[in-house]
Enzyme design. Structure first.
Site, short mmCIF file in Angstrom:
data_model
loop_
_atom_site.label_atom_id
_atom_site.label_comp_id
_atom_site.label_asym_id
_atom_site.label_seq_id
_atom_site.Cartn_x
_atom_site.Cartn_y
_atom_site.Cartn_z
N ASP A 1 45.12 66.04 50.58
CA ASP A 1 45.05 65.74 48.90
C ASP A 1 45.95 65.07 48.45
OD1 ASP A 1 42.73 67.28 49.16
OD2 ASP A 1 43.58 69.00 47.97
N ASP B 1 24.29 24.81 30.09
CA ASP B 1 24.42 25.55 31.36
C ASP B 1 24.28 27.03 31.25
OD1 ASP B 1 25.63 23.61 33.02
OD2 ASP B 1 27.65 23.59 31.80
N GLY C 1 24.05 30.63 43.84
CA GLY C 1 22.93 30.72 44.59
C GLY C 1 22.70 29.07 44.87
N MET C 2 22.68 28.36 43.82
CA MET C 2 22.45 26.88 43.95
C MET C 2 23.36 26.23 44.94
SD MET C 2 20.35 24.63 43.33
CE MET C 2 19.35 25.12 42.11
#
EC number: 1.3.7.7
Length: 513
Positions: free
Chosen positions: A36, A299, A434-435
């Protein structure tokens, strides 16, 4: 108690140790078995501090089980009192050692009579509360101990300061960007000509706690820790508190307006002069905050309608949800929190902002929900980052629990006007990447990815032939996995095991993909 390989909020004793190690010259004695005692290593690794964590373990071993813990616990308290000379020693068990049902309060009382340091027992029910609740209660207990004692000795000064002043309550070790947020809050209050009375527990001294009532108001930036202390100070000393988290341009304005009202309550009495913070809000929002200008740019408009899922502690999840929708035009399909004890407040805050609310501390429920929604991006904890990697969905980390990479060495606040700029970057970049992957697929590159079958795929047991795989590879990368899962769902509904190009064409015609 339950066995799990992931917990959003740790056991109660971790919260107590976080509060104890945040104060200056406070030592914690943890009555626990070996195993612990990982807090010291965790804190040293994540906070990268030069000093060791002020925590000592009083080991529960076979001798303790045979003879009892009294002698050993008191001996450890007195030893640390002599070696470290702390102002305060906090004694806490763990959920494991609590099974022994020993009277640790009695041990603490006896040790306090023969030690030079103050000694208190952290009075926490380790089976009913988690790390965050325990931290909140421990901080309140420490504050209450010193204020009650000073009040009983008639040495408590309750006169307010001559100039507007505030206490910042809830900044403590291992908090998500807490050190950076504290600097930003100091800057905000300095801009408003408000003196910092005290910051607790991080860097605070328990000897100075008796000066807490001298501030004009208390600022509680996070609901998870500090709210109980602020409520105690309000009930006992009539001190107002501001609990609106100054995260995002809209809530920043609301927080400053609440500060404005609290200051003007005492200003006519103390300085015979009222303040006006509206010009400051207007100037910061229109001319200083880059995030406000970015939200009006083309954007940011490209994010309009994008779907996302938000999950984290109540404070950060609620704030990021509101920022995403109000300030960036992003659609939040589902938002949730693991702070089940604060579910009522959380639902009240975001009920008009998202499609679905999820209150759970089970990471598998969160993973299943994300797999069903298939958002364009995720904003969550370290666990949601893992889930996002498995589903090939970008994830921005916005809440504890986190790994070491979310304890940056550079300045990265989430609160204040600089915080709005910092938040805008990971939110926008989570979608933009992603692009980037799509462009790499088109033009090639050293990190072009092969098609991978995800472990959370809906099509377990389905077989794709080589020709259908080639057809799938023609789909842009940033939507490919979503299309793949939809085709697999279509195949399962039709009872198809082998996916061919004909199945792909049929699915695209029916589903419109």
């Amino acid at each position: 108690m339950r066995l799990a390989y992931w917990m959003y909020a740790g056991p109660a004793h971790i919260g107590t140790l976080r509060v104890a190690s945040s104060f200056k010259n406070v030592h914690a004695i943890m009555h626990a078995p070996l195993g612990d005692d990982y807090f010291n290593v965790m804190r040293s690794m994540l906070e990268r501090e030069r000093d060791f964590a002020p925590v000592t373990i009083s080991i529960v071993d076979r001798h303790v089980l045979a003879r009892g813990s009294r002698e050993k616990v008191i001996e450890n308290i007195l030893r640390k009192d002599k070696e470290e000379r702390p102002d305060l020693i906090i004694l806490t068990p763990t959920c494991t050692s609590s099974i022994l049902q020993e009277d640790l309060q009695n041990f603490a009382n006896k040790a306090s009579r023969i030690s030079d340091s103050d000694v208190i027992f952290a009075n926490i029910d380790h089976y009913r509360v988690n790390e965050l609740q325990a931290a909140d209660r421990t901080l309140e207990q420490v504050v209450k101990y010193y204020l009650d004692r000073s009040h009983g000795q008639e040495t408590l000064d309750q006169s307010v300061t001559d100039v507007p002043s505030a206490n910042i309550i809830g900044i403590f070790t291992l908090g998500f960007h807490n050190q950076h947020d504290c600097r930003e809050l100091r800057r905000l209050l300095r801009d408003l000509d408000i003196k910092i009375n005290q910051v607790i527990p991080e860097g605070g001294s328990v000897k100075d706690l008796i000066n807490l009532p001298r501030a004009w108001f208390n600022l509680v930036p996070y609901r998870e820790v500090g709210l109980m202390t602020a409520m105690y100070l309000e009930n006992e000393f009539g001190m107002p508190y501001v609990s609106t988290t100054p995260m995002g341009a809209v809530d920043m304005a609301e927080c400053i307006q609440q500060i404005h009202r609290n200051v003007n309550t005492l200003a006519p009495i103390s300085s015979n002069k009222k303040v006006d913070y509206e010009p400051y809000i207007d100037g910061q929002t229109r001319f200083v905050s880059r995030a406000a200008r970015f939200s009006r740019s083309i954007d940011c408009h490209n994010l309009t309608g994008k779907e996302t899922v938000v999950f984290g502690d109540a404070t950060h999840a609620a704030s990021i949800t509101k920022i995403s929708i109000r300030e960036m035009g992003i659609r939040v399909s589902c938002t949730g929190t693991y702070c089940k004890h604060d579910a009522e407040w959380f639902k009240e805050q975001i009920q008009d902002f998202c499609d679905k609310i999820l209150i759970t501390d089970d990471h598998t429920e969160v993973g299943d929900m994300i797999a069903r929604v298939e958002p364009s991006a995720i904003f969550g904890t370290q666990m949601e980052r893992h889930i996002g990697k498995r589903l090939d969905i970008p994830c921005g980390v916005i809440s504890s629990p986190v790994h070491i990479q979310s304890f940056p060495l550079g300045y990265r606040p989430f609160l204040g006007y600089e915080g709005t700029n910092q938040i805008a970057d990971p939110v926008y970049n989570s979608f933009a990447l992603g692009m980037e992957d799509h462009l790499l697929d088109i033009f090639g590159g050293h990190d072009t990815k092969e098609i991978m079958t995800r472990s959370l795929s809906t099509g377990i047991g389905l077989i794709w032939d080589p020709e259908s795989r080639r057809e799938l590879s023609k789909i842009p990368h940033f939507v490919r996995n979503k299309v793949e899962r939809n085709i697999e769902k279509f195949a399962q509904q039709k009872g198809i095991v082998n996916i061919t190009t004909e199945v792909i064409y049929a699915a695209r015609e029916v589903l419109g993909i």
